[in-house]
Design a protein around this motif. Structure first.
Motif, PDB file in Angstrom:
ATOM      1  N   ARG A 258     -13.197 -54.604 -12.331  1.00  0.00           N
ATOM      2  CA  ARG A 258     -12.615 -53.665 -11.364  1.00  0.00           C
ATOM      3  C   ARG A 258     -13.580 -53.447 -10.191  1.00  0.00           C
ATOM      4  NH1 ARG A 258     -13.682 -49.194  -8.614  1.00  0.00           N
ATOM      5  NH2 ARG A 258     -14.570 -48.158 -10.436  1.00  0.00           N
ATOM      6  N   ASP A 259     -14.671 -52.722 -10.391  1.00  0.00           N
ATOM      7  CA  ASP A 259     -15.602 -52.499  -9.274  1.00  0.00           C
ATOM      8  C   ASP A 259     -16.256 -53.831  -8.887  1.00  0.00           C
ATOM      9  OD1 ASP A 259     -17.291 -51.199  -7.406  1.00  0.00           O
ATOM     10  OD2 ASP A 259     -17.376 -49.431  -8.668  1.00  0.00           O
ATOM     11  N   GLY A 260     -16.566 -54.649  -9.910  1.00  0.00           N
ATOM     12  CA  GLY A 260     -17.193 -55.953  -9.635  1.00  0.00           C
ATOM     13  C   GLY A 260     -16.298 -56.818  -8.768  1.00  0.00           C
TER      14      GLY A 260
ATOM     15  N   GLY B 241      -7.722 -48.700 -17.294  1.00  0.00           N
ATOM     16  CA  GLY B 241      -7.222 -48.985 -15.949  1.00  0.00           C
ATOM     17  C   GLY B 241      -7.575 -47.822 -15.033  1.00  0.00           C
ATOM     18  N   LEU B 242      -7.736 -48.130 -13.751  1.00  0.00           N
ATOM     19  CA  LEU B 242      -8.112 -47.089 -12.784  1.00  0.00           C
ATOM     20  C   LEU B 242      -6.867 -46.570 -12.069  1.00  0.00           C
ATOM     21  CD1 LEU B 242     -10.596 -45.683 -11.364  1.00  0.00           C
ATOM     22  CD2 LEU B 242     -10.428 -47.458  -9.613  1.00  0.00           C
ATOM     23  N   ALA B 243      -6.889 -45.290 -11.713  1.00  0.00           N
ATOM     24  CA  ALA B 243      -5.755 -44.682 -10.997  1.00  0.00           C
ATOM     25  C   ALA B 243      -6.265 -43.572 -10.091  1.00  0.00           C
ATOM     26  CB  ALA B 243      -4.765 -44.101 -12.008  1.00  0.00           C
TER      27      ALA B 243
ATOM     28  N   ILE C 218      -6.961 -44.195 -19.477  1.00  0.00           N
ATOM     29  CA  ILE C 218      -6.647 -44.029 -18.052  1.00  0.00           C
ATOM     30  C   ILE C 218      -7.848 -43.365 -17.398  1.00  0.00           C
ATOM     31  CG2 ILE C 218      -5.149 -42.918 -16.342  1.00  0.00           C
ATOM     32  CD1 ILE C 218      -2.853 -43.092 -18.370  1.00  0.00           C
ATOM     33  N   HIS C 219      -8.332 -43.994 -16.344  1.00  0.00           N
ATOM     34  CA  HIS C 219      -9.475 -43.463 -15.590  1.00  0.00           C
ATOM     35  C   HIS C 219      -8.941 -43.003 -14.236  1.00  0.00           C
ATOM     36  CE1 HIS C 219     -13.520 -44.570 -13.399  1.00  0.00           C
ATOM     37  NE2 HIS C 219     -13.251 -43.283 -13.352  1.00  0.00           N
ATOM     38  N   THR C 220      -8.878 -41.689 -14.045  1.00  0.00           N
ATOM     39  CA  THR C 220      -8.350 -41.191 -12.780  1.00  0.00           C
ATOM     40  C   THR C 220      -9.466 -40.517 -11.981  1.00  0.00           C
ATOM     41  OG1 THR C 220      -6.675 -39.806 -11.734  1.00  0.00           O
ATOM     42  CG2 THR C 220      -7.437 -39.078 -13.890  1.00  0.00           C
ATOM     43  N   PHE C 221      -9.389 -40.642 -10.679  1.00  0.00           N
ATOM     44  CA  PHE C 221     -10.497 -40.134  -9.852  1.00  0.00           C
ATOM     45  C   PHE C 221      -9.996 -39.548  -8.540  1.00  0.00           C
ATOM     46  CE2 PHE C 221     -10.929 -43.106  -6.265  1.00  0.00           C
ATOM     47  CZ  PHE C 221     -10.015 -44.081  -6.649  1.00  0.00           C
ATOM     48  N   ILE C 222     -10.836 -38.672  -7.999  1.00  0.00           N
ATOM     49  CA  ILE C 222     -10.584 -38.145  -6.655  1.00  0.00           C
ATOM     50  C   ILE C 222     -11.935 -37.731  -6.068  1.00  0.00           C
ATOM     51  CG2 ILE C 222     -10.153 -35.718  -7.375  1.00  0.00           C
ATOM     52  CD1 ILE C 222      -7.873 -35.763  -5.190  1.00  0.00           C
TER      53      ILE C 222
ATOM     54  N   ILE D 277     -19.675 -39.121 -13.466  1.00  0.00           N
ATOM     55  CA  ILE D 277     -20.308 -38.629 -12.235  1.00  0.00           C
ATOM     56  C   ILE D 277     -20.781 -39.854 -11.440  1.00  0.00           C
ATOM     57  CG2 ILE D 277     -22.091 -37.076 -11.289  1.00  0.00           C
ATOM     58  CD1 ILE D 277     -20.042 -35.652 -13.137  1.00  0.00           C
ATOM     59  N   PRO D 278     -20.053 -40.241 -10.419  1.00  0.00           N
ATOM     60  CA  PRO D 278     -20.476 -41.423  -9.665  1.00  0.00           C
ATOM     61  C   PRO D 278     -21.462 -41.096  -8.549  1.00  0.00           C
ATOM     62  CG  PRO D 278     -18.060 -41.124  -9.611  1.00  0.00           C
ATOM     63  CD  PRO D 278     -18.687 -39.835 -10.060  1.00  0.00           C
ATOM     64  N   ASP D 279     -22.401 -42.000  -8.395  1.00  0.00           N
ATOM     65  CA  ASP D 279     -23.225 -41.994  -7.175  1.00  0.00           C
ATOM     66  C   ASP D 279     -22.595 -43.106  -6.318  1.00  0.00           C
ATOM     67  OD1 ASP D 279     -25.174 -41.684  -5.265  1.00  0.00           O
ATOM     68  OD2 ASP D 279     -26.633 -42.965  -6.310  1.00  0.00           O
ATOM     69  N   THR D 280     -21.466 -42.752  -5.733  1.00  0.00           N
ATOM     70  CA  THR D 280     -20.590 -43.735  -5.095  1.00  0.00           C
ATOM     71  C   THR D 280     -21.274 -44.541  -4.000  1.00  0.00           C
ATOM     72  OG1 THR D 280     -18.724 -42.323  -5.608  1.00  0.00           O
ATOM     73  CG2 THR D 280     -18.386 -43.915  -3.828  1.00  0.00           C
ATOM     74  N   VAL D 281     -22.141 -43.882  -3.253  1.00  0.00           N
ATOM     75  CA  VAL D 281     -22.749 -44.571  -2.109  1.00  0.00           C
ATOM     76  C   VAL D 281     -24.207 -44.950  -2.386  1.00  0.00           C
ATOM     77  CG1 VAL D 281     -21.195 -43.670  -0.354  1.00  0.00           C
ATOM     78  CG2 VAL D 281     -23.169 -42.318  -1.038  1.00  0.00           C
TER      79      VAL D 281
ATOM     80  N   CYS E 148     -15.371 -37.724 -10.350  1.00  0.00           N
ATOM     81  CA  CYS E 148     -15.446 -37.040  -9.052  1.00  0.00           C
ATOM     82  C   CYS E 148     -16.123 -38.017  -8.089  1.00  0.00           C
ATOM     83  CB  CYS E 148     -16.231 -35.751  -9.156  1.00  0.00           C
ATOM     84  SG  CYS E 148     -17.743 -35.855 -10.099  1.00  0.00           S
ATOM     85  N   GLU E 149     -15.307 -38.723  -7.312  1.00  0.00           N
ATOM     86  CA  GLU E 149     -15.888 -39.725  -6.417  1.00  0.00           C
ATOM     87  C   GLU E 149     -16.852 -39.052  -5.437  1.00  0.00           C
ATOM     88  OE1 GLU E 149     -13.122 -42.071  -4.134  1.00  0.00           O
ATOM     89  OE2 GLU E 149     -14.720 -43.366  -3.419  1.00  0.00           O
ATOM     90  N   ASP E 150     -17.906 -39.766  -5.095  1.00  0.00           N
ATOM     91  CA  ASP E 150     -18.995 -39.246  -4.244  1.00  0.00           C
ATOM     92  C   ASP E 150     -19.643 -38.019  -4.891  1.00  0.00           C
ATOM     93  OD1 ASP E 150     -20.666 -39.623  -2.099  1.00  0.00           O
ATOM     94  OD2 ASP E 150     -19.451 -38.461  -0.690  1.00  0.00           O
TER      95      ASP E 150
HETATM   96  O1  KIV Z   1     -18.051 -45.677  -7.000  1.00  0.00           O
HETATM   97  C1  KIV Z   1     -17.132 -44.918  -7.365  1.00  0.00           C
HETATM   98  O2  KIV Z   1     -17.114 -43.721  -7.102  1.00  0.00           O
HETATM   99  C2  KIV Z   1     -16.034 -45.514  -8.118  1.00  0.00           C
HETATM  100  C3  KIV Z   1     -15.066 -44.573  -8.745  1.00  0.00           C
HETATM  101  C4  KIV Z   1     -13.668 -45.055  -8.657  1.00  0.00           C
HETATM  102  C5  KIV Z   1     -15.496 -44.263 -10.144  1.00  0.00           C
HETATM  103  O3  KIV Z   1     -15.966 -46.700  -8.277  1.00  0.00           O
END
Ligand code: KIV
Ligand code: ZN
Length: 518
Positions: free
Chosen positions: A18-20, A77-79, A101-105, A173-177, A145-147
């Motif tokens: 998915r992310d890869g 799966g991501l949603a 189910i992996h849901t995020f915002i 807990i993502p370190d999105t950036v 929780c994205e970002d």
């Molecule tokens: O990097 C990110 O925040 C993500 C989320 C969808 C988990 O990939």
């Protein structure tokens, strides 16, 4: 095997598929995704994030098919936080023995204001609504929780508490950036344990990006402060600079048990094979000095080091090559080697091939052995991986002849391709033999993709070495990498080009959903 519920057990969540796959250039077809999912399952990965079902029909199909065949690992799966996304994801994971189910915002002020254009209260409501919706389908719901690393603590605590209350069993807990540094990220995880009253009802997970090269360090710092799931990818693939590399997280935990007394369920001996497979499928070559899986990770060049190694390997080796699946066997094959020796070698290298694939690969091995005196492990790996990326391709190379050199100006290529079952042939010229061959491909299969990268490297030493070629193509902002190996550099080049074209055909069917940044 230790149960994931045990206090010191770290759950490994792999998001290579998915992310890869969101790495620019890394796209995989269904067959390739299935192969990778099976390798991950065989390796003991706890959770496989197989894709983002709403993103495209291809993504849906991949999650759905993986859900049908994977029995040991959880298939996830991501949603996004919408009913459409969640319903589609639920449909995709339905056949899974265990589905998540992996849901995020997004929860950071920056993302809420500019990306989502939502007020914090609207986001809060969406958290509760999305987790509740997902729980209607499965008991296994993860909320992210994205970002996260740029989110205000009070708001994060409110959202995490509400997500757990709504039924999320894993909080990520993502370190999105990739902005966090280890002591700060560790403090963030500690803060959650100190402030969220129902935190003990969920597994805390982390998902770190590598923009500052700190993804693995941040993940380990989080584990030392209570996180018990790490999201990671093979070879550190992922958006931009990638995600935490699975092999680095797992080997750090294994090697530094004295300092980090945690375990994973990963069979580390399978690491090299998974790394090679992902590299072959995506066309992302692994840098030689990459930790754990780079070609030099266990090589000792200096005399002092070699001398130390001969006296006691521990002088310069903190883990054994065998522990990551690197065979140190000296069994070199040649043209007289039979099927049995070949099968033994494949097993040593960590490949367990079905009879049909073995048959095809053995034939290619014999052809190679006719051209090369000694066939080294690296040759066999290149050959098997090459076979793995070619199945079900719409465009296949049938034959290629090149006329070049000082007497043949301009160089001329005569090429036969099979396109959707039809054989087509043409002749083309170019500035050099590779240019002529690529022009022939363009004539037989017209396209507007631009060549962004053409790279050749020798798999082993000597002039009879196989050339491994990587080709990167770009079309309308989509990039793909193709790869191939052959003792003939021009043949490898054309096969790599055609491999990239096949990936482009897969990628054309995909659209990136809005407001998904990482
Ligand atoms: O990097 C990110 O925040 C993500 C989320 C969808 C988990 O990939
Ligand atoms: Zn990510």
């Amino acid at each position: 095997m230790t149960e994931p519920s045990e206090a010191s057990r770290v759950v490994i969540f792999d998001t290579t598929l998915r992310d890869g796959e969101q790495s620019p250039g890394a796209s995989m077809n269904l067959d390739e995704k299935l192969k990778i999912a099976q390798a991950l399952e065989g390796m003991g990965v706890d959770i496989i994030e197989a894709g983002f079902p709403i993103a495209s029909h291809g993504d849906f199909e991949a999650v759905n098919e993986i859900a049908k065949v994977i029995k040991e690992s959880v298939v996830c799966g991501l949603a996004r936080a919408t009913h459409n996304d969640i319903d589609r994801c639920a449909e995709a994971i339905k056949p899974a023995t265990r589905g998540r189910i992996h849901t995020f915002i997004s929860t950071s002020p920056l993302h809420m204001k500019f990306k989502l254009q939502m007020e914090p209260e609207q986001v809060f409501d969406a958290v509760v609504d999305s987790v509740t919706r997902a729980r209607g389908y499965t008991d296994d719901v993860e909320w992210s929780c994205e970002d996260g690393s740029r989110t205000e603590h009070d708001f994060m605590c409110r959202c995490v508490e509400a997500a757990i209350k709504a039924g999320a069993g894993t909080i990520n807990i993502p370190d999105t950036v990739g902005y966090a540094v280890p002591d700060e990220f560790a403090a963030l995880i500690r803060m959650l344990f100190n402030r969220v009253p129902n935190i003990d009802k969920a597994v805390i997970s982390v998902h770190c990006h590598n923009d500052l090269g700190l993804a693995v360090a941040n993940s380990l710092a989080a584990v030392q402060n209570g996180a018990r799931q790490v999201e990671c990818t093979i070879n550190g693939l992922g958006e931009r600079a990638g995600n935490a590399a699975l092999e680095e997280v797992v080997m750090a935990l294994r090697t530094r048990q004295d300092h980090m007394p945690y375990s994973t369920g990963v069979k580390t001996e399978n690491i090299m094979q998974a790394s090679r497979l992902v590299s072959a499928v995506t066309g992302f070559t692994v840098q030689p000095n990459k930790a754990i899986v780079g070609a030099n990770a266990f090589a000792h060049e200096s005399g002092i080091h070699q001398d130390g190694m001969l006296k006691n390997a521990q002088t310069y080796e903190i883990m054994t090559p065998e522990s990551v699946g690197l065979s140190m066997s000296k069994l070199v094959l040649g043209k007289h080697s039979g099927r049995h020796a070949f099968r033994v070698k494949l097993t040593e290298l960590g490949y367990n091939l079905g009879d049909n694939v073995l048959q095809d690969v053995f034939k290619r091995f014999k052809d190679l052995a006719d051209k090369k005196k000694a066939v080294f492990d690296e040759d066999i790996v290149a050959l098997v991986d090459d076979e793995a990326v070619r199945v079900n391709d719409r465009v296949q190379v049938i034959s290629l002849e090149i006329l070049c050199g000082t007497k043949h100006r301009p160089p001329k290529a005569t090429l036969e391709l099979e396109i959707d079952g039809l054989i087509k042939a043409c002749e083309a010229t170019g500035d050099g033999p590779v240019d002529a061959a690529f022009n022939a491909v363009k004539e037989l299969f017209p396209h507007t993709a631009r060549l962004q990268l053409y790279q050749v490297h020798a798999v082993t030493q000597g002039t009879d070495a196989q050339a491994e070629v990587t080709v990167r193509l770009e079309e309308k902002g989509r990039t793909v990498n193709g790869q191939s190996a052959d003792t003939d550099t021009i043949v490898a080049s054309v096969k790599a080009y055609v491999n990239a074209l096949n990936k482009l055909l897969v990628k054309r069917g995909k659209t990136a959903p809005q407001a998904l940044s990482a």
